[in-house]
Every structure is written in structure tokens, then in C-alpha cells.
Design a protein around this motif. Sequence first.
Motif: not given
Length: 305
Positions: A198-212
Motif C-alpha cells: 500500500a505504501g509503494i502504491l501511494v508513493g507511485l501515485l505521488y511520483t507518477i500519478g495525480p497525487l502530486k
Amino acid sequence: MIRGHRGRGQLGLIFLATQFFQIGVDNIPPVTLVTLGVNVCLFMVPAAPLLQTCISVEQTCWNGDWRRLFFSPVHHIDDWHLYFNMASLLWKGVKLEPRLGSNFFAYLLAVFSLLTGVMYLLLEMILSVITNDPHYNMECAVGFSGVLFALKVLRNHYHPGGMTNIVGVAVSNRYASWVELVVIHLIFPGTSFVGHLAGILVGLLYTIGPLKIIMKKIEGIVTAEYPGRRTQFFNSSGYSGRRDGPQAHHQNDHPYTEILSEEEQYDAAIRASLNDRGGSTDRSFNFPGELTAEEIRRLRLQRFT
């Protein structure tokens, strides 16, 4: 995150204190220090028993105990669980907080902590449906390691060409989070594979997804309400701080910051300074008047030779 329950001891706290003093309190950024202190305090004096702070689909979603989303990241099963997580937080905080700025790092930790819990619940529900096994809905996990995996993804994103040593094997930063996810689960079967994923997926949402993008927009809306907002600077010792006033420049607002390294940003700022003011980075130079274009060109050449 770890499942189950273990007894408490003190050896892990001693190791954590030793590492803390080896690094030195002056070398630990403020938000990292406060976050570490909160985790240690809640280990010594928990807000509630572990069975009332761990996160699970059954207790959180079905029973509506949503406070577990906030309690679960900052509670730990035993002193070793606390030690490994906080030692990792110290290293990641020293690396990331000065780069991002303390205010944004605190914002990031809060968002990652909440979203990691939400992602964990979502994954457990999906697994329960796919496997037709209700056991996944009852698995209860606590700990800060999910957030740490999200921070690891962010750290590796900034250094994609670097290498990470995992159990004696050099692994590219690009794949380090995934390799560590599997290795930790094999070495420590009691850890929550789903929580770390879950942590890895959240990190990916930030680095390559819309979260950032979403977080930056929210930050922009909030800071737009304060014309004299506090902005980021770095002092000579490398710690992040804040400076008020019209002459302060926010690092995240500068066009160089998203595409250049810190050294390249520094060089670009020097060139911009020479163009705008005809000044010099060497304090021993004083210019009596305006510089000509030829003088500016000569100073640039001197800077790089």
C-alpha cells in the motif's frame, strides 16, 4: 506495518537513542524530529490498546471506527518494530525534508499516512473478494512502515540511477522498493505485505500519478490566502527554514527546481543573479556601478573556469 502482537522490551529504545545521538539532534530536521517524538511517546503511552488502534476492514469500514486511520501509523507492536521504523524515518527525513521544505514534508507525511491506510483497506477488500477469503477483512495492522515505503519510492524517484544495498546485493533504486518488499516479507513473515505494498502504491501515485498535482494545487489554494506567506530557504548548514518578506523566493515556485539538481539550481541562480544585478558570488568583489555586457560575460567565464 506488522500483524499480531508481541511483548514490549527496552533494547530497541536503547538502540534508537544511540542512533539518535550519533546523528545529533542539530542534524535532524524539525518535522522528522517531531514525528519521531510522537511515535516514541505513543509507544510509551499509547492512545489506546493495540487492538483498538490497528487498522482492518472489519473494524474500520464495517464498524465505522475511522479513527484507526490516524492511530495505526503511529503505534507499534514492540520496541524493535519501533526501532526499525524510526531508524528508517531518521535517514529518509534527513534526506527528504531539507529538499522538500519542512512545511511541505509535514503535509506529505500527513497525506501519506492517511492514504496508506486507505490503500491498505482497499487492497484487503480486493483480496477478500478475489480469493473469497474473509480472513483478509479481519487482518489488523499497525506501524509507520507503510508510510516509509511511500517515502522510499519518493527518495528513489529523485535518484533513479543510484544503487541500494539490500541484504548485501546492490539493486537499482528504480526497483529497490519492490525488491525490499519481497525480501522483508521473506525474512520477517509477520510483517504486513499488503501494508508495505500500500505504501509503494501511494508513493507511485505521488511520483507518477495525480497525487502530486492535487497536493500542489491544494497547497497553492491555501497559501494564496496569505499574501505574506512564509517561504522556503536553506541556510549554510543545510537545514530547511522559513523566511518572510517580498525578497524571499520559494524553491518550489522556481522554474529550475523541477528539472535541475540542487547543484544545477545553484549554478542557474548564480547566472540569473549576474544578469539581474551585475553582482558576484564572491563577497570580496565590489562593483562601483553598472556592469557592461562584456563584463558580465567575462564574470560568467570566470565562474565556470
